[in-house]
Design a protein around this motif. Sequence first.
Motif, PDB file in Angstrom:
ATOM      1  N   ASP A  55      -2.932  -6.186  -4.764  1.00  0.00           N
ATOM      2  CA  ASP A  55      -2.667  -4.757  -4.648  1.00  0.00           C
ATOM      3  C   ASP A  55      -3.016  -4.226  -3.258  1.00  0.00           C
ATOM      4  O   ASP A  55      -3.906  -4.730  -2.582  1.00  0.00           O
ATOM      5  CB  ASP A  55      -3.475  -4.007  -5.713  1.00  0.00           C
ATOM      6  N   HIS A  56      -2.295  -3.159  -2.882  1.00  0.00           N
ATOM      7  CA  HIS A  56      -2.516  -2.453  -1.605  1.00  0.00           C
ATOM      8  C   HIS A  56      -2.421  -3.393  -0.407  1.00  0.00           C
ATOM      9  O   HIS A  56      -3.270  -3.366   0.491  1.00  0.00           O
ATOM     10  CB  HIS A  56      -3.868  -1.737  -1.623  1.00  0.00           C
ATOM     11  N   GLU A  61      -7.723  -6.826  -4.922  1.00  0.00           N
ATOM     12  CA  GLU A  61      -7.599  -5.779  -3.908  1.00  0.00           C
ATOM     13  C   GLU A  61      -7.509  -6.420  -2.527  1.00  0.00           C
ATOM     14  O   GLU A  61      -8.455  -7.056  -2.052  1.00  0.00           O
ATOM     15  CB  GLU A  61      -8.796  -4.823  -3.969  1.00  0.00           C
ATOM     16  N   SER A  62      -6.360  -6.265  -1.887  1.00  0.00           N
ATOM     17  CA  SER A  62      -6.152  -6.879  -0.583  1.00  0.00           C
ATOM     18  C   SER A  62      -7.137  -6.328   0.445  1.00  0.00           C
ATOM     19  O   SER A  62      -7.308  -5.116   0.576  1.00  0.00           O
ATOM     20  CB  SER A  62      -4.719  -6.606  -0.107  1.00  0.00           C
ATOM     21  N   ARG A  79      -1.086  -4.399   3.052  1.00  0.00           N
ATOM     22  CA  ARG A  79      -0.519  -3.686   4.186  1.00  0.00           C
ATOM     23  C   ARG A  79       0.821  -4.290   4.594  1.00  0.00           C
ATOM     24  O   ARG A  79       1.081  -5.474   4.354  1.00  0.00           O
ATOM     25  CB  ARG A  79      -1.487  -3.710   5.379  1.00  0.00           C
ATOM     26  N   ARG A 138       6.598   0.481  -3.476  1.00  0.00           N
ATOM     27  CA  ARG A 138       5.563   0.199  -4.482  1.00  0.00           C
ATOM     28  C   ARG A 138       6.163   0.149  -5.887  1.00  0.00           C
ATOM     29  O   ARG A 138       5.814  -0.718  -6.692  1.00  0.00           O
ATOM     30  CB  ARG A 138       4.462   1.251  -4.386  1.00  0.00           C
ATOM     31  N   SER A 171     -10.951  -3.106  -7.169  1.00  0.00           N
ATOM     32  CA  SER A 171      -9.557  -3.144  -7.612  1.00  0.00           C
ATOM     33  C   SER A 171      -9.277  -2.002  -8.582  1.00  0.00           C
ATOM     34  O   SER A 171     -10.073  -1.736  -9.490  1.00  0.00           O
ATOM     35  CB  SER A 171      -9.253  -4.482  -8.300  1.00  0.00           C
ATOM     36  N   ASP A 172      -8.163  -1.331  -8.404  1.00  0.00           N
ATOM     37  CA  ASP A 172      -7.760  -0.240  -9.299  1.00  0.00           C
ATOM     38  C   ASP A 172      -6.924  -0.826 -10.436  1.00  0.00           C
ATOM     39  O   ASP A 172      -5.697  -0.655 -10.489  1.00  0.00           O
ATOM     40  CB  ASP A 172      -6.979   0.808  -8.506  1.00  0.00           C
ATOM     41  N   THR A 230       0.838  -1.193   0.000  1.00  0.00           N
ATOM     42  CA  THR A 230       0.000   0.000   0.000  1.00  0.00           C
ATOM     43  C   THR A 230       0.874   1.243   0.000  1.00  0.00           C
ATOM     44  O   THR A 230       2.097   1.165   0.057  1.00  0.00           O
ATOM     45  CB  THR A 230      -0.919   0.001   1.227  1.00  0.00           C
ATOM     46  N   GLY A 231       0.262   2.392  -0.044  1.00  0.00           N
ATOM     47  CA  GLY A 231       1.017   3.638  -0.187  1.00  0.00           C
ATOM     48  C   GLY A 231       1.384   4.302   1.110  1.00  0.00           C
ATOM     49  O   GLY A 231       1.848   5.431   1.117  1.00  0.00           O
ATOM     50  N   ARG A 232       1.170   3.677   2.267  1.00  0.00           N
ATOM     51  CA  ARG A 232       1.511   4.300   3.533  1.00  0.00           C
ATOM     52  C   ARG A 232       3.029   4.334   3.730  1.00  0.00           C
ATOM     53  O   ARG A 232       3.751   3.446   3.301  1.00  0.00           O
ATOM     54  CB  ARG A 232       0.858   3.547   4.687  1.00  0.00           C
TER      55      ARG A 232
END
Length: 449
Positions: A427-428, A398-399, A430, A235, A265-266, A220-222
């Motif tokens: 994806d994404h 999508e996780s 954590r 990422r 899902s993206d 993910t983007g965190r």
Amino acid sequence: MILHDYLRVLRRGWWVVVLLTLLGAGAAIAASFATTPAYYARATVVVATVGDASPGDLQQGNVFAMQRTPTYADLATTATVLDRAAATLGAGTDTEDLRRSVTSVARPETAIIDIEASGSDAALVAERANAVAEALTVEAQVLDAPGVASPVQLTVVEPAAQPEVATTPRPRNNLLIGIVVGLVLGLAIVVVADALDTRIRTFADLPRSPALATLTSIPTGRARRARGVSASDARVESFRNLRANLQFGTQARGVIAVAGVTSASDAQGVARQLAAALGEIGSTVVIADVDLRSSGSRHRDRKNDATELRPGVADVLNGTSSVDEVISVASADHVYELTTGTVDPSSAQRLSTSAMRDMLDDLSARFDYVILSCPPLVERSESAVAAALAGNSLVVVESGATKRSEFLFALELLAGVRVTSISVALDHVRDLDLGGTSGQTVLAGQTAT
């Protein structure tokens, strides 16, 4: 599940454990304050024989006293003894209330009787235990040998003292019990909830299927704090790993269909970042958006909605534009794109026509990779058609949002159109779920520890 899996589950649901532990502690404290204090006092009475006697007579007398002790213990709670005790305590003492608060127990294999009293008044319970003990020493001898001197004598050897500490509640014990109960309940809820949860978070949650060629986790983007590595760098590296998996794991060339399992899902974002990763190594890439239904629910950024007004894939398929007229340069190096264009109710159905095959042949001749950004597999039938035309499919999961049943249905749809090269991008994911397999899975059917 192995120990590592349990630890990951606890890291994910730690707040439930903490919350229930605090609730258990709070409930224990509240119960302690709400409970009326209860005090306990005990007077001890000894039964013995009296008179001059030989050693043999004393032995027999002791045996007789032990045999009579249970009887005297039972007499302590009779009306005769309790009435005398109530009279000693003074007016206002009720015999039945005294019976409920006083118990009498003979110690096994001894000539000792314990008179125990309990209640909410520390001074009163001591007075009641002593009053009943004194009444028993008098009434027992009268009842045992009326009119003559009794050979048995009852003596109070340890009067009841006023208790200083209540027996209940015990705040410390209650707090410990509340914490333990809350902790155990929290752990049970977290483990059971994870067992019943059908959402896919790691590759360990993916149903096993021989159709899967490669598997890649995309974090993910965190922000990450470990070793100063940013989440964006991690990422980007994950898409480079995905690029390597597609190049060397499946030998994917030409056309790749990228589709999410559901609209959660993206897939379009994954397609663009994969294209950028391929462009880094000098490969020429074109992204074609084939989500050709005029629906406002498509998963794309608002800034990209304006590009739909330009001619695109839909215009090429209906013959109003050529590929040269609709292709444009994307933001990444060596990457080009075709937007959806002007869609109409029949645009999605044109994916099954020869015009679609001709467009893919034209793009494949010009570019090293053609990436089709497809609609969700389980929601749009044309997504499976695009995957069949491509021959290579990348399924975006999508996780934490995609369910196993949805993923299996997506595989069933791809199997129905005979797509055999299927890769999965989770994806994404954590940070705490990264590496969530019993051995990091890279290629289907293979594990690397």
